[in-house]
Design a protein around this motif. Structure first.
Motif, short mmCIF file in Angstrom:
data_model
loop_
_atom_site.label_atom_id
_atom_site.label_comp_id
_atom_site.label_asym_id
_atom_site.label_seq_id
_atom_site.Cartn_x
_atom_site.Cartn_y
_atom_site.Cartn_z
N ALA A 18 0.82 -1.20 0.00
CA ALA A 18 0.00 0.00 0.00
C ALA A 18 0.86 1.26 0.00
N SER A 19 1.94 1.23 0.76
CA SER A 19 2.85 2.37 0.80
C SER A 19 3.50 2.59 -0.55
N ARG A 20 3.84 1.51 -1.21
CA ARG A 20 4.46 1.61 -2.54
C ARG A 20 3.49 2.25 -3.53
N ARG A 21 2.23 1.86 -3.46
CA ARG A 21 1.22 2.43 -4.35
C ARG A 21 1.03 3.92 -4.08
N LEU A 22 1.08 4.30 -2.82
CA LEU A 22 0.95 5.71 -2.47
C LEU A 22 2.08 6.53 -3.07
N ARG A 23 3.30 6.01 -2.95
CA ARG A 23 4.44 6.75 -3.48
C ARG A 23 4.35 6.90 -4.99
N HIS A 24 3.86 5.87 -5.67
CA HIS A 24 3.67 5.96 -7.12
C HIS A 24 2.63 7.03 -7.47
N ALA A 25 1.72 7.29 -6.54
CA ALA A 25 0.68 8.30 -6.74
C ALA A 25 1.10 9.65 -6.20
N ALA A 26 2.40 9.82 -5.93
CA ALA A 26 2.96 11.08 -5.43
C ALA A 26 2.41 11.44 -4.05
N LYS A 27 2.19 10.41 -3.22
CA LYS A 27 1.75 10.61 -1.85
C LYS A 27 2.81 10.06 -0.89
N ILE A 28 2.81 10.57 0.33
CA ILE A 28 3.74 10.09 1.35
C ILE A 28 2.95 9.37 2.44
N VAL A 71 -7.88 20.09 13.44
CA VAL A 71 -6.45 20.42 13.47
C VAL A 71 -5.81 19.81 14.70
N GLN A 72 -4.73 19.05 14.48
CA GLN A 72 -3.96 18.48 15.58
C GLN A 72 -2.57 19.08 15.56
N LYS A 73 -2.11 19.53 16.69
CA LYS A 73 -0.78 20.11 16.79
C LYS A 73 0.23 18.98 17.00
N VAL A 74 1.26 18.98 16.14
CA VAL A 74 2.22 17.88 16.16
C VAL A 74 3.64 18.40 15.96
N LEU A 75 4.58 17.52 16.26
CA LEU A 75 5.99 17.74 15.94
C LEU A 75 6.45 16.63 15.01
N LEU A 76 7.27 16.97 14.03
CA LEU A 76 7.86 15.94 13.19
C LEU A 76 8.92 15.21 14.01
N ARG A 77 8.78 13.90 14.11
CA ARG A 77 9.72 13.12 14.92
C ARG A 77 10.65 12.26 14.07
N ASP A 78 10.25 11.92 12.84
CA ASP A 78 11.12 11.10 12.02
C ASP A 78 10.76 11.29 10.55
N MET A 79 11.79 11.33 9.71
CA MET A 79 11.60 11.42 8.27
C MET A 79 12.53 10.41 7.60
N GLN A 80 11.95 9.53 6.80
CA GLN A 80 12.75 8.56 6.04
C GLN A 80 12.85 9.04 4.60
N ARG A 81 14.08 9.21 4.12
CA ARG A 81 14.31 9.67 2.76
C ARG A 81 14.84 8.53 1.90
N HIS A 82 14.61 8.62 0.60
CA HIS A 82 15.21 7.68 -0.34
C HIS A 82 16.71 7.90 -0.35
N PRO A 83 17.53 6.84 -0.44
CA PRO A 83 18.99 6.99 -0.34
C PRO A 83 19.62 7.91 -1.41
N TYR A 84 19.01 8.02 -2.59
CA TYR A 84 19.64 8.87 -3.60
C TYR A 84 18.64 9.69 -4.42
N ARG A 85 17.36 9.40 -4.35
CA ARG A 85 16.36 10.18 -5.06
C ARG A 85 15.77 11.26 -4.16
N GLN A 86 15.26 12.32 -4.77
CA GLN A 86 14.60 13.37 -4.00
C GLN A 86 13.19 12.90 -3.65
N LEU A 87 13.14 11.97 -2.71
CA LEU A 87 11.88 11.33 -2.37
C LEU A 87 11.80 11.10 -0.87
N ILE A 88 10.71 11.57 -0.29
CA ILE A 88 10.43 11.31 1.12
C ILE A 88 9.63 10.02 1.21
N MET A 89 10.13 9.05 1.97
CA MET A 89 9.53 7.72 2.01
C MET A 89 8.46 7.59 3.10
#
Length: 208
Positions: A18-28, A71-89
Protein backbone atom coordinates in the motif's frame (compact mmCIF):
# COMPACT_ATOMS: atom_id res chain seq x y z
CA UNK A 1 5.07 31.65 17.07
CA UNK A 2 4.17 31.21 13.40
CA UNK A 3 1.45 28.79 12.33
CA UNK A 4 2.21 26.15 9.70
CA UNK A 5 -0.78 24.13 8.54
CA UNK A 6 -0.39 20.94 6.54
CA UNK A 7 -3.40 19.13 5.11
CA UNK A 8 -3.40 15.34 5.40
CA UNK A 9 -5.77 12.52 4.54
CA UNK A 10 -6.59 9.36 6.42
CA UNK A 11 -5.39 6.12 4.81
CA UNK A 12 -6.99 2.77 5.46
CA UNK A 13 -4.55 0.40 3.78
CA UNK A 14 -1.30 -0.52 5.50
CA UNK A 15 1.74 -2.58 4.59
CA UNK A 16 4.59 -2.19 2.14
CA UNK A 17 2.43 -2.76 -0.93
CA UNK A 18 0.00 0.00 0.00
CA UNK A 19 2.85 2.37 0.80
CA UNK A 20 4.46 1.61 -2.54
CA UNK A 21 1.22 2.43 -4.35
CA UNK A 22 0.95 5.71 -2.47
CA UNK A 23 4.44 6.75 -3.48
CA UNK A 24 3.67 5.96 -7.12
CA UNK A 25 0.68 8.30 -6.74
CA UNK A 26 2.96 11.08 -5.43
CA UNK A 27 1.75 10.61 -1.85
CA UNK A 28 3.74 10.09 1.35
CA UNK A 29 2.62 7.44 3.86
CA UNK A 30 2.82 8.71 7.42
CA UNK A 31 1.60 8.14 10.97
CA UNK A 32 0.52 10.46 13.75
CA UNK A 33 0.65 9.16 17.32
CA UNK A 34 0.74 10.20 20.96
CA UNK A 35 -1.45 12.50 23.02
CA UNK A 36 -3.35 9.63 24.61
CA UNK A 37 -5.11 8.89 21.29
CA UNK A 38 -4.73 5.86 19.05
CA UNK A 39 -2.20 6.19 16.21
CA UNK A 40 -3.68 7.15 12.83
CA UNK A 41 -2.26 6.26 9.44
CA UNK A 42 -2.30 9.27 7.13
CA UNK A 43 -1.05 10.34 3.71
CA UNK A 44 0.30 13.67 2.45
CA UNK A 45 0.90 15.28 -0.92
CA UNK A 46 4.58 14.74 -1.74
CA UNK A 47 5.15 17.95 -3.70
CA UNK A 48 3.72 20.19 -0.97
CA UNK A 49 5.60 18.40 1.79
CA UNK A 50 8.83 18.40 -0.23
CA UNK A 51 8.59 22.19 -0.59
CA UNK A 52 7.84 22.54 3.13
CA UNK A 53 10.80 20.30 3.98
CA UNK A 54 13.17 22.83 2.42
CA UNK A 55 12.36 25.18 5.30
CA UNK A 56 13.91 25.05 8.73
CA UNK A 57 10.55 25.42 10.48
CA UNK A 58 9.35 22.06 9.15
CA UNK A 59 11.75 20.25 11.49
CA UNK A 60 11.60 22.43 14.59
CA UNK A 61 8.15 24.03 14.78
CA UNK A 62 4.76 22.92 15.99
CA UNK A 63 2.82 21.91 12.88
CA UNK A 64 -0.96 22.05 12.49
CA UNK A 65 -2.09 18.82 10.82
CA UNK A 66 -5.52 19.33 9.29
CA UNK A 67 -7.28 15.93 9.25
CA UNK A 68 -10.99 15.52 8.51
CA UNK A 69 -11.59 19.18 9.30
CA UNK A 70 -9.86 18.95 12.68
CA UNK A 71 -6.45 20.42 13.47
CA UNK A 72 -3.96 18.48 15.58
CA UNK A 73 -0.78 20.11 16.79
CA UNK A 74 2.22 17.88 16.16
CA UNK A 75 5.99 17.74 15.94
CA UNK A 76 7.86 15.94 13.19
CA UNK A 77 9.72 13.12 14.92
CA UNK A 78 11.12 11.10 12.02
CA UNK A 79 11.60 11.42 8.27
CA UNK A 80 12.75 8.56 6.04
CA UNK A 81 14.31 9.67 2.76
CA UNK A 82 15.21 7.68 -0.34
CA UNK A 83 18.99 6.99 -0.34
CA UNK A 84 19.64 8.87 -3.60
CA UNK A 85 16.36 10.18 -5.06
CA UNK A 86 14.60 13.37 -4.00
CA UNK A 87 11.88 11.33 -2.37
CA UNK A 88 10.43 11.31 1.12
CA UNK A 89 9.53 7.72 2.01
CA UNK A 90 7.72 8.06 5.36
CA UNK A 91 6.98 10.58 8.12
CA UNK A 92 6.25 10.20 11.83
CA UNK A 93 4.37 12.96 13.67
CA UNK A 94 3.81 13.15 17.42
CA UNK A 95 0.81 14.95 18.88
CA UNK A 96 1.57 17.58 21.51
CA UNK A 97 -0.47 18.81 24.45
CA UNK A 98 -0.32 22.59 24.79
CA UNK A 99 -0.15 22.21 28.59
CA UNK A 100 2.66 19.66 28.66
CA UNK A 101 6.39 20.35 28.33
CA UNK A 102 7.96 19.07 25.13
CA UNK A 103 11.55 18.26 24.19
CA UNK A 104 12.66 19.49 20.77
CA UNK A 105 15.78 20.47 18.83
CA UNK A 106 15.91 24.11 17.75
CA UNK A 107 18.29 25.55 15.10
CA UNK A 108 20.96 28.04 16.21
CA UNK A 109 21.34 31.27 14.23
CA UNK A 110 24.46 33.41 14.67
CA UNK A 111 23.73 37.14 14.30
CA UNK A 112 25.88 40.29 14.05
CA UNK A 113 28.95 38.30 13.02
CA UNK A 114 30.01 40.78 10.31
CA UNK A 115 29.82 43.77 12.66
CA UNK A 116 31.74 42.12 15.50
CA UNK A 117 35.43 42.89 16.17
CA UNK A 118 36.28 39.35 15.03
CA UNK A 119 34.17 39.64 11.91
CA UNK A 120 35.84 42.91 10.91
CA UNK A 121 39.37 41.57 11.40
CA UNK A 122 41.11 40.36 8.25
CA UNK A 123 42.19 36.73 8.27
CA UNK A 124 39.78 35.74 11.04
CA UNK A 125 37.12 33.08 10.55
CA UNK A 126 34.12 32.70 12.85
CA UNK A 127 32.95 29.08 12.79
CA UNK A 128 29.66 27.74 14.09
CA UNK A 129 30.31 24.74 16.34
CA UNK A 130 26.72 23.98 17.33
CA UNK A 131 23.91 23.90 14.78
CA UNK A 132 21.03 23.14 17.11
CA UNK A 133 20.16 23.01 20.80
CA UNK A 134 17.73 20.60 22.41
CA UNK A 135 15.31 22.51 24.63
CA UNK A 136 12.42 21.99 27.03
CA UNK A 137 9.35 24.23 26.89
CA UNK A 138 5.60 24.34 26.45
CA UNK A 139 4.51 23.97 22.80
CA UNK A 140 3.36 27.60 22.66
CA UNK A 141 6.83 28.78 23.70
CA UNK A 142 8.80 26.73 21.17
CA UNK A 143 10.95 29.14 19.11
CA UNK A 144 11.66 28.48 15.42
CA UNK A 145 15.31 29.26 16.15
CA UNK A 146 17.60 30.59 18.87
CA UNK A 147 19.62 33.67 17.97
CA UNK A 148 23.11 34.02 19.43
CA UNK A 149 24.39 37.60 19.29
CA UNK A 150 28.10 37.70 18.40
CA UNK A 151 28.28 41.48 18.15
CA UNK A 152 30.97 41.68 20.85
CA UNK A 153 32.99 38.65 19.73
CA UNK A 154 36.73 39.31 19.46
CA UNK A 155 39.57 37.32 17.93
CA UNK A 156 40.26 34.21 20.00
CA UNK A 157 36.88 34.24 21.73
CA UNK A 158 34.75 31.15 22.20
CA UNK A 159 31.03 31.50 22.85
CA UNK A 160 29.64 28.63 24.92
CA UNK A 161 26.11 27.46 25.53
CA UNK A 162 26.24 29.16 28.94
CA UNK A 163 26.50 32.47 27.05
CA UNK A 164 23.28 31.87 25.10
CA UNK A 165 20.24 33.92 26.12
CA UNK A 166 17.24 31.60 25.87
CA UNK A 167 13.75 32.98 25.18
CA UNK A 168 11.37 33.25 28.11
CA UNK A 169 9.96 29.88 29.08
CA UNK A 170 12.65 27.95 27.19
CA UNK A 171 15.55 26.08 28.80
CA UNK A 172 18.23 23.68 27.57
CA UNK A 173 17.20 20.04 27.86
CA UNK A 174 20.57 19.16 29.42
CA UNK A 175 21.76 21.21 32.38
CA UNK A 176 24.75 23.45 31.64
CA UNK A 177 27.65 22.73 33.98
CA UNK A 178 31.38 22.03 33.90
CA UNK A 179 30.85 18.70 32.14
CA UNK A 180 28.34 20.05 29.61
CA UNK A 181 28.98 23.50 28.19
CA UNK A 182 29.70 23.01 24.46
CA UNK A 183 31.12 25.73 22.25
CA UNK A 184 28.59 27.47 20.00
CA UNK A 185 30.99 29.63 17.98
CA UNK A 186 34.74 30.20 17.80
CA UNK A 187 36.78 33.04 16.24
CA UNK A 188 40.15 31.88 14.88
CA UNK A 189 42.98 33.20 12.73
CA UNK A 190 42.59 31.33 9.45
CA UNK A 191 46.16 32.06 8.33
CA UNK A 192 47.58 30.32 11.42
CA UNK A 193 45.78 27.10 10.48
CA UNK A 194 47.07 27.35 6.90
CA UNK A 195 50.61 27.94 8.15
CA UNK A 196 50.41 24.90 10.42
CA UNK A 197 49.26 22.71 7.53
CA UNK A 198 52.12 24.02 5.35
CA UNK A 199 54.67 23.25 8.04
CA UNK A 200 53.31 19.73 8.49
CA UNK A 201 53.47 19.15 4.76
CA UNK A 202 57.07 20.35 4.61
CA UNK A 203 58.08 18.07 7.48
CA UNK A 204 56.42 15.13 5.70
CA UNK A 205 58.40 15.87 2.52
CA UNK A 206 61.65 15.91 4.45
CA UNK A 207 60.85 12.61 6.12
CA UNK A 208 60.41 10.97 2.73
Amino acid sequence: MSTHEIKVERREDGGKGASRRLRHAAKIPAIVYGGGIDPVNIQLDHEKVWLASQNEWFYSSILDLSLDGQVQKVLLRDMQRHPYRQLIMHLDFQRVNENETIRASVPVHLVNVDTSPAGKTAGVVVTQELNEIEVLCLPGKLPENIEVDLGNMSVGDTVHMSDVVFPEGVQPATAIDESHNPAVAVARHARVEVADETEEGAEGDKAE
